[in-house]
Scaffold this active site. Structure first.
Site, PDB file in Angstrom:
ATOM      1  N   ARG A 125       0.869  -1.192   0.000  1.00  0.00           N
ATOM      2  CA  ARG A 125       0.000   0.000   0.000  1.00  0.00           C
ATOM      3  C   ARG A 125       0.896   1.229   0.000  1.00  0.00           C
ATOM      4  O   ARG A 125       0.921   1.988   0.958  1.00  0.00           O
ATOM      5  CB  ARG A 125      -0.929  -0.030   1.191  1.00  0.00           C
ATOM      6  N   GLN A 149      -0.504   2.602  -5.846  1.00  0.00           N
ATOM      7  CA  GLN A 149      -1.913   2.943  -5.596  1.00  0.00           C
ATOM      8  C   GLN A 149      -2.828   2.523  -6.741  1.00  0.00           C
ATOM      9  O   GLN A 149      -3.944   2.071  -6.515  1.00  0.00           O
ATOM     10  CB  GLN A 149      -2.060   4.440  -5.346  1.00  0.00           C
ATOM     11  N   ASP A 189      -3.918  -1.200  -6.486  1.00  0.00           N
ATOM     12  CA  ASP A 189      -4.414  -1.643  -5.188  1.00  0.00           C
ATOM     13  C   ASP A 189      -5.828  -2.231  -5.317  1.00  0.00           C
ATOM     14  O   ASP A 189      -6.824  -1.517  -5.199  1.00  0.00           O
ATOM     15  CB  ASP A 189      -4.378  -0.431  -4.245  1.00  0.00           C
ATOM     16  N   SER A 233      -8.224  -1.841  -2.226  1.00  0.00           N
ATOM     17  CA  SER A 233      -8.925  -0.556  -2.122  1.00  0.00           C
ATOM     18  C   SER A 233     -10.008  -0.426  -3.177  1.00  0.00           C
ATOM     19  O   SER A 233     -11.121   0.005  -2.878  1.00  0.00           O
ATOM     20  CB  SER A 233      -7.934   0.603  -2.273  1.00  0.00           C
ATOM     21  N   TYR A 256      -1.992  -0.850   9.087  1.00  0.00           N
ATOM     22  CA  TYR A 256      -3.121  -1.725   9.424  1.00  0.00           C
ATOM     23  C   TYR A 256      -3.361  -1.719  10.930  1.00  0.00           C
ATOM     24  O   TYR A 256      -2.534  -1.227  11.699  1.00  0.00           O
ATOM     25  CB  TYR A 256      -2.834  -3.160   8.968  1.00  0.00           C
TER      26      TYR A 256
END
Ligand SMILES: NC(=O)c1ccc[n+]([C@@H]2O[C@H](COP(=O)([O-])OP(=O)(O)OC[C@H]3O[C@@H](n4cnc5c(N)ncnc54)[C@H](O)[C@@H]3O)[C@@H](O)[C@H]2O)c1
Length: 376
Positions: free
Chosen positions: A122, A127, A130, A133, A230
């Site tokens: 991440r 991005q 991902d 997400s 996380y």
């Protein structure tokens, strides 16, 4: 370079790993793309759409897999589902390896170089790749839409000649990507929204979306975020304090949406059977963590359980409930990753084994599992 897009074989999977838009991009990178007939049908992409984008359409899996250097999938294929592809073929997919080590070993034995998109770091550079997400965002949105459909009352406040209808109260537990989208969607529908998480960074995010933040903000809370961003698995003491705090709150909620996860661990149990029973009849709990054991004690994955008139929805593959949007974003995630695996000069696979994205995602190579977490 040949890229194969076989149809997904799991009937519960309507998404597809490439769209006409990404096929066009692959073609411009010099690749040949073969798509199995009907692969995009459940997402609203026709064979003609793919053909017009430059793909060859094959009737059977073998028609698209023969000579493939790359196989794009949503779910992990079995060895027979990549039969005919070149030795060392790059399989790019959500591999779901935890608890599926044997299936992964079989894929390794079949000679695949398999990449788990869900392990993409991440980091800013990745991005665009991902998938967690891109899919969680859709799941969070869909959870609120499903909750509104299951709920026996209206969501927004309505002032009518026949009387005033109060706004629904929606509580979001776990404010990662899915939770943030759930808050935003619930607010758009006019609900009174509150949310909880164990990571301190979420407090400001929740409040900036116009929702109320509720959490046990003790010393453990201040340390609850890992370097990777996380949540840590919280202590029994913390979970007990959290349960005490949210118990009375939940009893006053109309809809609870739970999304709390800890990487590689079972989902934390945040809603006890007693808490679920304390809600009034007609209320709804949507448990997005159902696939990982659920955040609610009463959740049954893939089923809706009704207790005291409260519906507990064990939602599976919510992103797949919006297959066109989910596929478009997933396919773009794969395109962005594939672009890092090929040489623009030779127009062929040129995997940089030292690249942190490759190191983090490659689970099988040269006939073996290369990630120690999944080796026996
Ligand atoms: N490229 C990037 O920089 C990037 C992209 C996406 C997400 N992220 C970050 O990654 C992190 C994880 O996001 P995610 O959506 O994958 O999370 P996730 O799906 O792993 O978990 C969902 C949420 O559950 C929460 N949770 C865990 N235990 C809980 C408990 N006991 N009670 C309440 N909540 C609990 C977590 O803190 C998390 O916010 C976030 O910090 C997010 O902002 C970064």
């Amino acid at each position: 370079m040949r890229i194969a897009v076989p149809a997904e074989t799991d009937k519960a999977e309507p998404r597809v790993a490439a769209t006409p838009e990404t096929v066009k991009k692959f073609k411009s990178l010099g690749a040949e793309v073969a798509v199995q007939a009907g692969a995009g049908a459940a997402s609203g992409f026709t064979d003609d759409d793919y053909a017009n984008a430059g793909a060859k359409i094959g009737a059977r899996p073998a028609d698209v897999l023969t000579g493939a250097d790359i196989v794009l999938r949503v779910r992990r294929p079995s060895p027979s589902e990549i039969a005919g592809a070149n030795q060392g073929v790059a399989v790019i997919s959500i591999l779901d390896p935890f608890g599926n080590e044997r299936a992964l070993a079989e894929l390794a034995k079949a000679g695949a170089t398999a990449f788990a998109m869900e392990f993409m770091p991440r980091i800013t550079r990745a991005q665009t790749m991902d998938v967690l997400s891109s899919q969680a965002n859709i799941a969070g949105y869909r959870a609120v839409i499903d909750a509104a459909a299951e709920y026996s009352r209206a969501i927004p406040m309505m002032m009518t000649a026949a009387g005033t209808v109060p706004a629904a109260k929606i509580f979001i537990m776990g404010v990662g990507v899915a939770g943030l989208q759930a808050i935003a969607t619930a607010r758009r529908l006019g609900a009174i929204v509150s949310a909880t998480d164990v990571r301190p960074a979420t407090k400001e995010q929740v409040e900036s979306l116009g929702a109320k933040f509720i959490a046990v903000e003790n010393e453990e809370f201040k340390q609850a975020e890992t370097a990777g961003g996380y949540a840590k698995e919280m202590s029994k003491e913390y979970l007990a304090a959290q349960a005490e705090l949210v118990a009375s709150h939940i009893s006053k909620q109309d809809i609870v949406i739970t999304t709390a996860l800890i990487p590689g661990r079972p989902a934390p149990k945040l809603v006890s059977a007693q808490m679920a029973r304390s809600m009034r009849p007609g209320s709804v709990i949507i448990d997005l963590a159902a696939e990982r054991g659920g955040n609610c004690e009463l959740t049954k994955p893939g089923e809706t359980v009704i207790v005291n008139g409260v519906k507990i929805v064990g939602a599976l593959n919510l992103a797949g409930r919006l297959p066109a949007t989910a596929s478009s974003l997933y396919a773009k995630n794969l395109l962005a990753f594939v672009e890092t695996l090929i040489s623009k000069d030779t127009k062929s696979l040129a995997i940089n084994w030292d690249d942190e994205l490759v190191k983090a995602t490659c689970l099988t190579r040269g006939g073996a599992i290369v990630d120690s977490r999944f080796q026996n």
